[in-house]
Design a protein around this motif. Sequence first.
Motif, mmCIF file in Angstrom:
data_model
loop_
_atom_site.group_PDB
_atom_site.id
_atom_site.type_symbol
_atom_site.label_atom_id
_atom_site.label_comp_id
_atom_site.label_asym_id
_atom_site.label_seq_id
_atom_site.Cartn_x
_atom_site.Cartn_y
_atom_site.Cartn_z
ATOM 1 N N ALA A 207 0.873 -1.271 -0.142
ATOM 2 C CA ALA A 207 0.134 -0.135 0.077
ATOM 3 C C ALA A 207 0.890 1.185 0.165
ATOM 4 O O ALA A 207 2.054 1.163 0.678
ATOM 5 N N SER A 208 0.476 2.320 -0.540
ATOM 6 C CA SER A 208 1.109 3.393 -0.833
ATOM 7 C C SER A 208 1.048 4.363 0.857
ATOM 8 O O SER A 208 0.142 3.820 1.632
ATOM 9 N N HIS A 209 1.847 5.263 1.075
ATOM 10 C CA HIS A 209 1.798 5.820 2.265
ATOM 11 C C HIS A 209 0.352 6.471 2.579
ATOM 12 O O HIS A 209 -0.106 6.229 3.696
ATOM 13 N N VAL A 210 -0.425 7.157 1.748
ATOM 14 C CA VAL A 210 -1.724 7.694 2.099
ATOM 15 C C VAL A 210 -2.669 6.409 2.225
ATOM 16 O O VAL A 210 -3.191 6.478 3.060
ATOM 17 N N ASP A 211 -2.474 5.213 1.462
ATOM 18 C CA ASP A 211 -3.380 4.009 1.856
ATOM 19 C C ASP A 211 -2.949 3.571 3.265
ATOM 20 O O ASP A 211 -4.012 3.083 4.077
ATOM 21 N N LEU A 212 -1.811 3.489 3.650
ATOM 22 C CA LEU A 212 -1.528 3.313 4.776
ATOM 23 C C LEU A 212 -2.107 3.987 6.220
ATOM 24 O O LEU A 212 -2.550 3.428 7.204
ATOM 25 N N LEU A 213 -2.092 5.257 5.905
ATOM 26 C CA LEU A 213 -2.771 6.317 6.612
ATOM 27 C C LEU A 213 -4.258 5.852 6.605
ATOM 28 O O LEU A 213 -4.827 5.952 7.816
ATOM 29 N N ARG A 214 -4.785 5.811 5.475
ATOM 30 C CA ARG A 214 -6.306 5.520 5.534
ATOM 31 C C ARG A 214 -6.667 4.133 6.359
ATOM 32 O O ARG A 214 -7.595 4.214 7.165
ATOM 33 N N ILE A 215 -5.724 3.174 6.090
ATOM 34 C CA ILE A 215 -6.001 2.056 6.923
ATOM 35 C C ILE A 215 -5.989 2.087 8.413
ATOM 36 O O ILE A 215 -6.590 1.606 9.410
ATOM 37 N N ALA A 216 -4.802 2.941 8.797
ATOM 38 C CA ALA A 216 -4.775 3.289 10.120
ATOM 39 C C ALA A 216 -5.881 4.013 11.047
ATOM 40 O O ALA A 216 -6.423 3.736 11.918
ATOM 41 N N VAL A 217 -6.346 5.062 10.034
ATOM 42 C CA VAL A 217 -7.579 5.869 10.461
ATOM 43 C C VAL A 217 -8.848 5.089 10.790
ATOM 44 O O VAL A 217 -9.437 4.856 11.653
ATOM 45 N N GLU A 218 -9.104 4.188 9.636
ATOM 46 C CA GLU A 218 -10.149 3.205 9.911
ATOM 47 C C GLU A 218 -10.255 2.416 10.707
ATOM 48 O O GLU A 218 -10.919 2.148 11.702
ATOM 49 N N LEU A 219 -9.070 1.863 11.244
ATOM 50 C CA LEU A 219 -8.678 0.477 12.204
ATOM 51 C C LEU A 219 -8.787 1.708 13.524
ATOM 52 O O LEU A 219 -9.740 0.966 14.691
ATOM 53 N N ALA A 220 -8.446 2.721 13.591
ATOM 54 C CA ALA A 220 -8.587 3.421 15.067
ATOM 55 C C ALA A 220 -10.007 3.817 15.127
ATOM 56 O O ALA A 220 -10.584 3.701 16.190
ATOM 57 N N ALA A 221 -10.729 4.318 14.328
ATOM 58 C CA ALA A 221 -12.298 4.647 14.175
ATOM 59 C C ALA A 221 -12.936 3.178 14.563
ATOM 60 O O ALA A 221 -14.048 3.597 15.668
ATOM 61 N N GLU A 222 -12.822 2.224 13.893
ATOM 62 C CA GLU A 222 -13.618 1.160 14.191
ATOM 63 C C GLU A 222 -13.259 0.453 15.748
ATOM 64 O O GLU A 222 -14.066 -0.118 16.528
ATOM 65 N N PHE A 223 -11.824 0.714 16.228
ATOM 66 C CA PHE A 223 -11.472 0.121 17.201
ATOM 67 C C PHE A 223 -12.068 1.040 18.446
ATOM 68 O O PHE A 223 -12.635 0.077 19.329
ATOM 69 N N THR A 224 -12.234 2.213 18.317
ATOM 70 C CA THR A 224 -12.839 3.108 19.039
ATOM 71 C C THR A 224 -14.350 2.886 19.330
ATOM 72 O O THR A 224 -14.931 2.739 20.452
ATOM 73 N N ARG A 225 -14.829 2.663 18.108
ATOM 74 C CA ARG A 225 -16.435 2.391 18.062
ATOM 75 C C ARG A 225 -16.851 1.103 19.045
ATOM 76 O O ARG A 225 -17.891 0.938 19.633
ATOM 77 N N ALA A 226 -15.776 0.108 18.628
ATOM 78 C CA ALA A 226 -15.870 -1.184 19.618
ATOM 79 C C ALA A 226 -15.612 -1.327 21.092
ATOM 80 O O ALA A 226 -16.359 -1.940 21.721
ATOM 81 N N VAL A 227 -14.479 -0.333 21.496
ATOM 82 C CA VAL A 227 -14.179 -0.680 22.803
ATOM 83 C C VAL A 227 -14.557 0.338 23.714
ATOM 84 O O VAL A 227 -14.772 0.307 24.950
ATOM 85 N N GLU A 228 -15.388 1.593 23.308
ATOM 86 C CA GLU A 228 -15.814 2.577 24.105
ATOM 87 C C GLU A 228 -16.990 2.101 24.793
ATOM 88 O O GLU A 228 -16.933 2.256 26.226
ATOM 89 N N PRO A 229 -18.051 1.286 24.322
ATOM 90 C CA PRO A 229 -18.864 0.882 25.258
ATOM 91 C C PRO A 229 -18.734 -0.596 26.080
ATOM 92 O O PRO A 229 -19.344 -1.429 26.401
ATOM 93 N N ASP A 230 -17.372 -1.099 25.871
ATOM 94 C CA ASP A 230 -17.106 -2.152 26.278
ATOM 95 C C ASP A 230 -16.627 -2.284 27.784
ATOM 96 O O ASP A 230 -15.914 -1.390 28.000
#
Length: 280
Positions: A207-230
Amino acid sequence: MDVEVPTRTLVEALVSEDGVVEAGELYEVADALGMSDQQVRLCVKRLVDEGKFTVEGRGRRAVLRMTPQALRAAEPDVEFVRFMYRQDAGEARWDEVWHLVAFAVPESRRPARDALRDAIVRLGGAALHSGLYVSPHDWEELVEGEAARLGVLPAVTFLTSTDLRVGRERSPAALAARLWPLDEVAARHERLAEVARVRLRRLTEGASHVDLLRIAVELAAEFTRAVEPDPLLPPVLLPQPWAGTRARALVARCWAALAERATGLPALFRTYGDAVPRPR
């Protein structure tokens, strides 16, 4: 699988350790996520109006700087993440003590009462009765801090018990299933696991640098969505195998893959990378 990333989350996720966001990079990642330039501009304006950022320059050559107060408030709770993974690894065993908090804040202090209740739920507490909450974790210091901040500490009572019973039910695992919405929490983690699996596949394909940043942002957003109510219940209180353990293990693999492939990741991802254990 697409991930919904709020524009505000994207901006805050790209902040470097010195509090800077390069607008050019911000717009590139936003475009990869399907966000319009107008959407980003409006979000940046709101963040500036709220006093969280200042802007130097214009357009894609601009530099956004997070204010010191906002930078401190945006720091992730690294110890929370470390505890999460230690518990998954069986390194933080439950001592079978229930920690209870009761409060009787008068109607005249209703906003403070509501804020305290929200804080207790955010810390993983479950309601036993109106004004009485329980957690399997040693949370007294955290609840006390919130109550003191809200000016209602004298109205709060703390107690512990090794003999909690609701009706005739006293089995710890059965009580946990009754008190916390475990099906909903598990569903969020199952989605996180699927998101992580797809991103891990993309990371292995290059993946390109921008793709890597996109993946990191998506992971962080979904991780937060899952763990905040846990509530992060001890494994002994959860159905096994637990969806949260599987999902977090996949996220750890993604984080390790990102660390191997990306340079110059924003501060948030280096912080999470330090907190999340490397897969063996």
